[in-house]
Write a protein that holds these residues in place. Structure first.
Motif, PDB file in Angstrom:
ATOM      1  N   PHE A  32      35.987  55.833  43.173  1.00  0.00           N
ATOM      2  CA  PHE A  32      36.044  55.161  41.872  1.00  0.00           C
ATOM      3  C   PHE A  32      36.983  55.885  40.914  1.00  0.00           C
ATOM      4  CE2 PHE A  32      32.199  53.126  43.505  1.00  0.00           C
ATOM      5  CZ  PHE A  32      32.444  51.821  43.121  1.00  0.00           C
ATOM      6  N   ASP A  33      37.048  57.212  41.008  1.00  0.00           N
ATOM      7  CA  ASP A  33      38.017  57.954  40.190  1.00  0.00           C
ATOM      8  C   ASP A  33      39.441  57.526  40.536  1.00  0.00           C
ATOM      9  OD1 ASP A  33      36.013  59.350  38.917  1.00  0.00           O
ATOM     10  OD2 ASP A  33      36.220  61.175  40.127  1.00  0.00           O
ATOM     11  N   VAL A  34      39.713  57.370  41.829  1.00  0.00           N
ATOM     12  CA  VAL A  34      41.053  56.946  42.262  1.00  0.00           C
ATOM     13  C   VAL A  34      41.365  55.550  41.736  1.00  0.00           C
ATOM     14  CG1 VAL A  34      42.455  56.353  44.287  1.00  0.00           C
ATOM     15  CG2 VAL A  34      41.091  58.458  44.288  1.00  0.00           C
ATOM     16  N   ARG A  35      40.384  54.663  41.774  1.00  0.00           N
ATOM     17  CA  ARG A  35      40.606  53.311  41.233  1.00  0.00           C
ATOM     18  C   ARG A  35      40.889  53.375  39.725  1.00  0.00           C
ATOM     19  NH1 ARG A  35      36.160  52.569  44.874  1.00  0.00           N
ATOM     20  NH2 ARG A  35      36.815  51.372  46.699  1.00  0.00           N
ATOM     21  N   ARG A  36      40.139  54.192  39.030  1.00  0.00           N
ATOM     22  CA  ARG A  36      40.353  54.310  37.585  1.00  0.00           C
ATOM     23  C   ARG A  36      41.759  54.833  37.296  1.00  0.00           C
ATOM     24  NH1 ARG A  36      36.296  57.234  36.644  1.00  0.00           N
ATOM     25  NH2 ARG A  36      34.832  55.692  35.852  1.00  0.00           N
ATOM     26  N   GLU A  37      42.207  55.814  38.062  1.00  0.00           N
ATOM     27  CA  GLU A  37      43.553  56.374  37.884  1.00  0.00           C
ATOM     28  C   GLU A  37      44.635  55.312  38.051  1.00  0.00           C
ATOM     29  OE1 GLU A  37      43.678  59.413  40.849  1.00  0.00           O
ATOM     30  OE2 GLU A  37      42.141  60.625  39.862  1.00  0.00           O
ATOM     31  N   ASN A  38      44.325  54.265  38.807  1.00  0.00           N
ATOM     32  CA  ASN A  38      45.309  53.207  39.062  1.00  0.00           C
ATOM     33  C   ASN A  38      45.080  51.956  38.217  1.00  0.00           C
ATOM     34  OD1 ASN A  38      47.227  54.065  41.379  1.00  0.00           O
ATOM     35  ND2 ASN A  38      45.227  54.829  42.001  1.00  0.00           N
ATOM     36  N   GLY A  39      44.310  52.123  37.149  1.00  0.00           N
ATOM     37  CA  GLY A  39      44.197  51.062  36.151  1.00  0.00           C
ATOM     38  C   GLY A  39      43.057  50.088  36.335  1.00  0.00           C
ATOM     39  N   PHE A  40      42.174  50.327  37.292  1.00  0.00           N
ATOM     40  CA  PHE A  40      41.054  49.401  37.516  1.00  0.00           C
ATOM     41  C   PHE A  40      39.859  49.799  36.654  1.00  0.00           C
ATOM     42  CE2 PHE A  40      43.555  49.256  41.432  1.00  0.00           C
ATOM     43  CZ  PHE A  40      43.772  47.890  41.532  1.00  0.00           C
ATOM     44  N   SER A  41      39.121  48.796  36.234  1.00  0.00           N
ATOM     45  CA  SER A  41      37.895  49.047  35.466  1.00  0.00           C
ATOM     46  C   SER A  41      36.791  48.159  36.007  1.00  0.00           C
ATOM     47  CB  SER A  41      38.120  48.782  33.972  1.00  0.00           C
ATOM     48  OG  SER A  41      38.509  47.427  33.762  1.00  0.00           O
ATOM     49  N   TRP A  42      35.559  48.537  35.747  1.00  0.00           N
ATOM     50  CA  TRP A  42      34.414  47.817  36.290  1.00  0.00           C
ATOM     51  C   TRP A  42      33.203  48.071  35.427  1.00  0.00           C
ATOM     52  CZ3 TRP A  42      36.789  52.087  38.101  1.00  0.00           C
ATOM     53  CH2 TRP A  42      36.044  53.267  38.181  1.00  0.00           C
ATOM     54  N   GLU A  43      32.169  47.293  35.668  1.00  0.00           N
ATOM     55  CA  GLU A  43      30.901  47.447  34.958  1.00  0.00           C
ATOM     56  C   GLU A  43      29.822  47.780  35.975  1.00  0.00           C
ATOM     57  OE1 GLU A  43      27.966  44.910  31.918  1.00  0.00           O
ATOM     58  OE2 GLU A  43      29.621  43.897  32.962  1.00  0.00           O
ATOM     59  N   VAL A  44      29.019  48.794  35.676  1.00  0.00           N
ATOM     60  CA  VAL A  44      27.911  49.158  36.558  1.00  0.00           C
ATOM     61  C   VAL A  44      26.646  48.461  36.059  1.00  0.00           C
ATOM     62  CG1 VAL A  44      26.505  51.022  37.511  1.00  0.00           C
ATOM     63  CG2 VAL A  44      28.955  51.375  37.127  1.00  0.00           C
ATOM     64  N   LEU A  45      26.021  47.693  36.954  1.00  0.00           N
ATOM     65  CA  LEU A  45      24.776  46.991  36.625  1.00  0.00           C
ATOM     66  C   LEU A  45      23.641  47.581  37.448  1.00  0.00           C
ATOM     67  CD1 LEU A  45      26.005  43.261  36.644  1.00  0.00           C
ATOM     68  CD2 LEU A  45      25.852  44.826  34.695  1.00  0.00           C
ATOM     69  N   GLU A  46      22.516  47.827  36.783  1.00  0.00           N
ATOM     70  CA  GLU A  46      21.339  48.347  37.479  1.00  0.00           C
ATOM     71  C   GLU A  46      20.111  47.548  37.079  1.00  0.00           C
ATOM     72  OE1 GLU A  46      21.113  52.863  37.833  1.00  0.00           O
ATOM     73  OE2 GLU A  46      22.339  52.619  36.031  1.00  0.00           O
ATOM     74  N   GLY A  47      19.097  47.601  37.926  1.00  0.00           N
ATOM     75  CA  GLY A  47      17.798  47.031  37.589  1.00  0.00           C
ATOM     76  C   GLY A  47      17.872  45.582  37.164  1.00  0.00           C
ATOM     77  N   ALA A  48      17.310  45.315  36.001  1.00  0.00           N
ATOM     78  CA  ALA A  48      17.213  43.939  35.509  1.00  0.00           C
ATOM     79  C   ALA A  48      18.587  43.312  35.278  1.00  0.00           C
ATOM     80  CB  ALA A  48      16.397  43.904  34.218  1.00  0.00           C
ATOM     81  N   ALA A  49      19.535  44.127  34.810  1.00  0.00           N
ATOM     82  CA  ALA A  49      20.883  43.593  34.554  1.00  0.00           C
ATOM     83  C   ALA A  49      21.532  43.091  35.849  1.00  0.00           C
ATOM     84  CB  ALA A  49      21.756  44.664  33.908  1.00  0.00           C
ATOM     85  N   TRP A  50      21.323  43.818  36.938  1.00  0.00           N
ATOM     86  CA  TRP A  50      21.859  43.392  38.230  1.00  0.00           C
ATOM     87  C   TRP A  50      21.104  42.171  38.749  1.00  0.00           C
ATOM     88  CZ3 TRP A  50      25.110  42.160  41.558  1.00  0.00           C
ATOM     89  CH2 TRP A  50      24.901  42.126  42.931  1.00  0.00           C
ATOM     90  N   LYS A  51      19.798  42.157  38.578  1.00  0.00           N
ATOM     91  CA  LYS A  51      18.992  41.003  39.000  1.00  0.00           C
ATOM     92  C   LYS A  51      19.406  39.749  38.236  1.00  0.00           C
ATOM     93  CE  LYS A  51      16.099  41.922  42.307  1.00  0.00           C
ATOM     94  NZ  LYS A  51      16.405  41.262  43.581  1.00  0.00           N
ATOM     95  N   ASP A  52      19.674  39.912  36.934  1.00  0.00           N
ATOM     96  CA  ASP A  52      20.103  38.769  36.129  1.00  0.00           C
ATOM     97  C   ASP A  52      21.454  38.236  36.605  1.00  0.00           C
ATOM     98  OD1 ASP A  52      17.840  38.914  34.613  1.00  0.00           O
ATOM     99  OD2 ASP A  52      18.780  39.971  32.931  1.00  0.00           O
ATOM    100  N   TYR A  53      22.314  39.145  37.047  1.00  0.00           N
ATOM    101  CA  TYR A  53      23.646  38.728  37.510  1.00  0.00           C
ATOM    102  C   TYR A  53      23.530  37.929  38.801  1.00  0.00           C
ATOM    103  CZ  TYR A  53      28.510  38.953  39.000  1.00  0.00           C
ATOM    104  OH  TYR A  53      29.776  38.617  39.414  1.00  0.00           O
ATOM    105  N   ASP A  54      22.771  38.456  39.765  1.00  0.00           N
ATOM    106  CA  ASP A  54      22.583  37.750  41.039  1.00  0.00           C
ATOM    107  C   ASP A  54      21.248  38.165  41.646  1.00  0.00           C
ATOM    108  OD1 ASP A  54      22.743  36.470  43.479  1.00  0.00           O
ATOM    109  OD2 ASP A  54      24.888  36.836  43.706  1.00  0.00           O
ATOM    110  N   PRO A  55      20.258  37.280  41.592  1.00  0.00           N
ATOM    111  CA  PRO A  55      18.898  37.654  42.004  1.00  0.00           C
ATOM    112  C   PRO A  55      18.614  37.568  43.501  1.00  0.00           C
ATOM    113  CG  PRO A  55      18.902  35.418  41.142  1.00  0.00           C
ATOM    114  CD  PRO A  55      20.313  35.935  40.999  1.00  0.00           C
ATOM    115  N   ILE A  56      19.599  37.239  44.328  1.00  0.00           N
ATOM    116  CA  ILE A  56      19.280  36.950  45.733  1.00  0.00           C
ATOM    117  C   ILE A  56      19.168  38.195  46.609  1.00  0.00           C
ATOM    118  CG2 ILE A  56      20.441  34.709  45.529  1.00  0.00           C
ATOM    119  CD1 ILE A  56      22.619  35.779  47.424  1.00  0.00           C
TER     120      ILE A  56
END
Length: 413
Positions: free
Chosen positions: A155-179
């Motif tokens: 993930f550090d290498v991805r960040r160095e190359n301009g990529f960004s992302w959001e980390v979802l855990e628990g309820a936030a991840w379940k809300d995104y995709d509950p399957i």
């Protein structure tokens, strides 16, 4: 100046090259022994995986590989009888399993795949193929935060190359995709990606557009490059010579023999990839997901869910193994416990894996007018449009806006 350019290989790299050549004013002959989209381009994971810039040979692989090979639940397989033939390539491959090599590869890969969705939009515009192209997130799914944190280097290498992302855990991840199963509790969500809902049909539609725009399509195998005064003058296809002013070799893992005739000896090996398609699935992921523990991708397709992944070294000739299909089946049942399906289709194909995990893109060092674009590892679909555009620029005498040195065909001397 208008040229007649023969493109050898009608996978995603070949058809992308053909389309950009036509747009740059050239005449195109598209040659393939099986027809467009019948090889690796048909069976890939279908994700436009721009953030997949971290190669398989990363720090720690050397110590992990023996354990992975001996564990049937790990996504790495080897046909042991093939090991003597594989060994010289494998030594070169494993030399790149270090942080500086990963960073070099990632920076070079980002220039080819980093904006893939927009590259595909530009390629497919007005071709009829755009119906298969969809914007999508791309998600790496982990057991928990500690599992995600263990991948910090990548993930550090991805960040160095301009990529960004959001980390979802628990309820936030379940809300995104509950399957997903409860023990998959953490996800890294990358926006701005895309997916192809039927890669084989997508490539076929692009090839059909090439023909509609005046391109000639030939079914046959190219056995040699004909030269005059050190430059390409034609190709041998069966017993016939097809005249052309330039030729482009885009036949993936099958490129070695012709590349050698063009003065290049690429360290190229088949990384046998497996996919399992589940038709009529009872549930579908919201977006393509990489299940990190199993190193496989699940991508929503037209009426089916495609599971793709697994690395097996065993060469081009051995039949498919059963164990990778069984592992994919087992892994998806664990990842999505409520999933059922009506029928399934198995497929095995050959990823063109270079020892340094970077493609060959450029002109032959010894034959003028002979160009190459192959060896895209796991990201051929992702990098096809940009590679095709770069090759067309070279053939048209235009200077690309990135350095092509990392992909140079003569880098193996």
């Amino acid at each position: 100046m208008t040229k007649t350019v023969a493109v050898i290989g009608a996978g995603i790299v070949g058809v992308s090259t053909a389309i950009w050549l036509q747009r740059d004013g050239h005449k195109v002959i598209l040659i393939d022994r099986a027809g467009p989209g019948e090889g690796t381009s048909h069976g890939n994971g279908g994700v436009l995986a721009s953030c997949s810039v971290v190669p398989v040979p990363a720090p720690g692989l050397l110590s992990q590989a023996p354990r992975m090979l001996l564990d049937p639940n790990q996504p790495l397989f080897l046909k042991w009888r093939y090991l003597p033939r594989l060994a010289p390539w494998l030594v070169k491959y494993l030399r790149h399993a270090n942080a500086p090599a990963v960073r070099r590869r990632a920076a070079a890969a980002t220039n080819i795949i980093g904006d893939s969705y927009n590259d595909h939009l530009a390629l497919s515009a007005g071709t009829g193929a755009e119906t298969w192209l969809h914007p999508a997130d791309y998600i790496y799914v982990y057991n928990d935060r500690a599992h995600y944190d263990a991948s910090a280097f990548g993930f550090d290498v991805r960040r160095e190359n301009g990529f960004s992302w959001e980390v979802l855990e628990g309820a936030a991840w379940k809300d995104y995709d509950p399957i997903f199963a409860p023990d998959l509790g953490c996800a890294a969500v990358f926006g701005g990606h895309g997916r192809i809902s039927d890669p084989g049909q997508y490539v076929k539609a692009l090839a059909k557009h090439v023909v509609a725009m005046g391109g000639r399509q030939i079914l046959g195998e190219v056995t040699d490059v004909v030269r005059a005064n050190g430059a390409v003058s034609g190709l041998r296809v069966g017993g016939e010579t097809i005249a052309c002013d330039a030729a482009v070799l885009t036949t993936g893992v099958w490129s070695t023999d012709l590349a050698r005739k063009l003065g290049v000896n690429p360290p190229l090996e088949s990384e046998r990839g497996y996919h399992l398609e589940l038709y009529g699935p009872s549930v579908m992921p919201r977006a393509p997901v990489m299940i990190a523990s199993g190193k496989f991708v699940a991508t929503p397709m037209e009426g089916r869910l495609r599971l793709a992944g697994i690395v097996e070294f065993g060469g081009l000739d051995a039949p498919p193994s059963r164990a990778p299909f069984d592992l994919l089946r087992k892994q998806i049942r664990a990842a999505i416990p409520g999933l059922s399906w009506k029928k399934e289709v198995e497929w095995m194909g050959h990823r063109p894996s270079m020892a340094d995990s970077l493609p060959v893109i450029g002109e032959s060092p010894v034959v003028k007018g002979a160009y190459m674009g192959f060896g895209h590892d796991h990201v051929g679909l992702t990098g096809g449009p940009k590679t095709g555009r770069l090759l067309s620029q070279l053939i048209s005498g235009n200077t690309p806006n990135i350095s092509l040195a990392p992909y140079a065909p003569d880098r193996f001397h």
